[in-house]
Design a protein around this motif. Structure first.
Motif, PDB file in Angstrom:
ATOM      1  N   ALA A  49       0.763  -1.239   0.158  1.00 21.75           N
ATOM      2  CA  ALA A  49      -0.037  -0.040   0.008  1.00 21.75           C
ATOM      3  C   ALA A  49       1.052   1.241  -0.098  1.00 21.75           C
ATOM      4  CB  ALA A  49      -0.730   0.048   1.340  1.00 21.75           C
ATOM      5  N   VAL A  50       0.305   2.243  -0.650  1.00 19.76           N
ATOM      6  CA  VAL A  50       0.986   3.710  -0.456  1.00 19.76           C
ATOM      7  C   VAL A  50      -0.023   4.814  -0.306  1.00 19.76           C
ATOM      8  CG1 VAL A  50       2.284   5.341  -2.111  1.00 19.76           C
ATOM      9  CG2 VAL A  50       2.273   2.732  -2.489  1.00 19.76           C
ATOM     10  N   ALA A  61      -2.215  -2.802  -3.291  1.00 24.67           N
ATOM     11  CA  ALA A  61      -2.129  -4.242  -4.122  1.00 24.67           C
ATOM     12  C   ALA A  61      -3.492  -4.762  -4.210  1.00 24.67           C
ATOM     13  CB  ALA A  61      -0.992  -4.977  -3.691  1.00 24.67           C
ATOM     14  N   ASP A  62      -3.917  -5.525  -5.411  1.00 21.61           N
ATOM     15  CA  ASP A  62      -4.967  -6.302  -5.655  1.00 21.61           C
ATOM     16  C   ASP A  62      -5.105  -7.422  -4.307  1.00 21.61           C
ATOM     17  OD1 ASP A  62      -5.006  -6.100  -9.154  1.00 21.61           O
ATOM     18  OD2 ASP A  62      -5.818  -4.791  -7.690  1.00 21.61           O
ATOM     19  N   SER A  63      -4.225  -8.114  -4.071  1.00 23.05           N
ATOM     20  CA  SER A  63      -4.155  -8.898  -2.857  1.00 23.05           C
ATOM     21  C   SER A  63      -4.488  -8.396  -1.704  1.00 23.05           C
ATOM     22  CB  SER A  63      -2.967  -9.633  -2.891  1.00 23.05           C
ATOM     23  OG  SER A  63      -1.809  -8.640  -2.486  1.00 23.05           O
ATOM     24  N   PHE A  68      -6.975  -4.338   3.774  1.00 18.83           N
ATOM     25  CA  PHE A  68      -5.971  -3.712   4.539  1.00 18.83           C
ATOM     26  C   PHE A  68      -6.201  -2.088   4.243  1.00 18.83           C
ATOM     27  CE2 PHE A  68      -1.969  -6.652   4.209  1.00 18.83           C
ATOM     28  CZ  PHE A  68      -2.828  -7.768   4.727  1.00 18.83           C
ATOM     29  N   THR A  69      -5.854  -1.495   5.272  1.00 22.19           N
ATOM     30  CA  THR A  69      -6.232   0.093   5.280  1.00 22.19           C
ATOM     31  C   THR A  69      -4.747   0.941   5.670  1.00 22.19           C
ATOM     32  OG1 THR A  69      -8.532   0.104   5.627  1.00 22.19           O
ATOM     33  CG2 THR A  69      -7.461   2.205   5.808  1.00 22.19           C
ATOM     34  N   ILE A  70      -4.327   1.680   4.932  1.00 21.59           N
ATOM     35  CA  ILE A  70      -3.039   2.431   4.981  1.00 21.59           C
ATOM     36  C   ILE A  70      -3.623   3.865   5.660  1.00 21.59           C
ATOM     37  CG2 ILE A  70      -2.673   3.303   2.855  1.00 21.59           C
ATOM     38  CD1 ILE A  70       0.037   3.232   3.591  1.00 21.59           C
ATOM     39  N   TYR A 104       5.546   6.221  -6.701  1.00 19.49           N
ATOM     40  CA  TYR A 104       6.692   5.389  -6.681  1.00 19.49           C
ATOM     41  C   TYR A 104       5.877   4.082  -6.398  1.00 19.49           C
ATOM     42  CZ  TYR A 104      10.185   8.869  -6.537  1.00 19.49           C
ATOM     43  OH  TYR A 104      11.075   9.852  -6.756  1.00 19.49           O
ATOM     44  N   ARG A 105       6.204   2.699  -7.229  1.00 23.19           N
ATOM     45  CA  ARG A 105       5.728   1.562  -6.906  1.00 23.19           C
ATOM     46  C   ARG A 105       6.728   0.611  -6.921  1.00 23.19           C
ATOM     47  NH1 ARG A 105       1.924   4.508  -6.044  1.00 23.19           N
ATOM     48  NH2 ARG A 105       0.219   4.690  -7.081  1.00 23.19           N
ATOM     49  N   LEU A 106       8.141   0.920  -7.057  1.00 21.98           N
ATOM     50  CA  LEU A 106       9.152  -0.067  -6.842  1.00 21.98           C
ATOM     51  C   LEU A 106       9.910   0.310  -5.815  1.00 21.98           C
ATOM     52  CD1 LEU A 106      10.136   0.149 -10.618  1.00 21.98           C
ATOM     53  CD2 LEU A 106       8.511  -1.548  -9.713  1.00 21.98           C
ATOM     54  N   SER A 107      10.434  -0.878  -5.217  1.00 18.41           N
ATOM     55  CA  SER A 107      11.185  -0.661  -3.893  1.00 18.41           C
ATOM     56  C   SER A 107      12.413   0.099  -4.022  1.00 18.41           C
ATOM     57  CB  SER A 107      11.485  -2.270  -3.444  1.00 18.41           C
ATOM     58  OG  SER A 107      12.207  -2.975  -4.209  1.00 18.41           O
ATOM     59  N   ASN A 108      13.017  -0.012  -5.443  1.00 16.47           N
ATOM     60  CA  ASN A 108      14.390   0.612  -5.522  1.00 16.47           C
ATOM     61  C   ASN A 108      14.097   2.505  -5.752  1.00 16.47           C
ATOM     62  OD1 ASN A 108      13.234   1.040  -7.899  1.00 16.47           O
ATOM     63  ND2 ASN A 108      15.015  -0.365  -9.095  1.00 16.47           N
ATOM     64  N   GLU A 109      12.616   2.626  -5.704  1.00 14.75           N
ATOM     65  CA  GLU A 109      12.611   4.057  -5.698  1.00 14.75           C
ATOM     66  C   GLU A 109      12.513   4.789  -4.562  1.00 14.75           C
ATOM     67  OE1 GLU A 109       8.812   3.224  -8.021  1.00 14.75           O
ATOM     68  OE2 GLU A 109       9.736   4.719  -9.766  1.00 14.75           O
ATOM     69  N   TYR A 110      12.395   3.933  -3.300  1.00 14.14           N
ATOM     70  CA  TYR A 110      12.304   4.379  -2.079  1.00 14.14           C
ATOM     71  C   TYR A 110      13.621   4.767  -1.330  1.00 14.14           C
ATOM     72  CZ  TYR A 110       7.217   3.754  -2.540  1.00 14.14           C
ATOM     73  OH  TYR A 110       5.952   3.795  -2.678  1.00 14.14           O
ATOM     74  N   ASP A 111      13.446   5.702  -0.701  1.00 14.24           N
ATOM     75  CA  ASP A 111      14.914   6.440  -0.091  1.00 14.24           C
ATOM     76  C   ASP A 111      15.247   5.749   1.435  1.00 14.24           C
ATOM     77  OD1 ASP A 111      13.626   9.534  -1.138  1.00 14.24           O
ATOM     78  OD2 ASP A 111      15.328   8.397  -2.023  1.00 14.24           O
ATOM     79  N   TYR A 112      14.220   5.768   2.217  1.00 11.86           N
ATOM     80  CA  TYR A 112      14.389   5.223   3.430  1.00 11.86           C
ATOM     81  C   TYR A 112      13.552   4.118   3.701  1.00 11.86           C
ATOM     82  CZ  TYR A 112      16.187   9.823   3.610  1.00 11.86           C
ATOM     83  OH  TYR A 112      17.172  10.956   3.200  1.00 11.86           O
ATOM     84  N   TRP A 113      13.924   3.179   4.351  1.00  6.06           N
ATOM     85  CA  TRP A 113      13.430   1.767   5.038  1.00  6.06           C
ATOM     86  C   TRP A 113      13.628   1.572   6.598  1.00  6.06           C
ATOM     87  CZ3 TRP A 113      10.799  -1.395   1.619  1.00  6.06           C
ATOM     88  CH2 TRP A 113      10.912  -0.957   0.352  1.00  6.06           C
TER      89      TRP A 113
END
Length: 123
Positions: A49-50, A61-63, A68-70, A104-113
């Motif tokens: 989710a975003v 995500a469809d799944s 789920f709620t963000i 952003y939908r791809l993990s490599n686009e995110y700055d912080y984890w």
């Protein structure tokens, strides 16, 4: 710089619920789109989710759609993932991530984890 710390994972029976939390350090939390990803053993990390910086836009995500709620509280520098009707296939380590764009939908686009929190759903 943003540091993220997740919590709220655990062991739950199928059909149960958990609320995951991710607390961010720093005063720039409200500038970031926030996401939840998950990674099951032997599988790639997948987007769950975003939420946009102001909470006005959400993607699922469809799944997990409908289960789920963000949501976020910018005053508390916290993003949440409410997980309901959990299934064994939801078992994974759940990570929150901060990114500069809601698109952003791809993990490599995110700055912080964050370090992740384990969710285990028993059948």
């Amino acid at each position: 710089q943003v540091q993220l710390v997740e919590s709220g994972g655990g062991l739950v029976q199928a059909g149960g619920s958990l609320r995951l939390s991710c607390v961010a350090s720093g005063r720039t939390f409200s500038m970031y789109a926030m996401s939840w990803f998950r990674q099951a053993p032997g599988k790639e990390r997948e987007l769950v989710a975003v939420i946009s910086w102001d909470g006005g836009n959400k993607y699922y995500a469809d799944s997990v759609k409908g289960r789920f709620t963000i949501f976020r509280d910018n005053a508390e520098n916290t993003v949440y993932l409410q997980t309901n009707s959990l299934k064994p296939e939801d078992t994974a380590v759940y990570y929150c991530a901060a990114g500069r764009s809601y698109s952003y939908r791809l993990s490599n686009e995110y700055d912080y984890w964050g370090q992740g929190t384990q969710v285990t759903v028993s059948s």
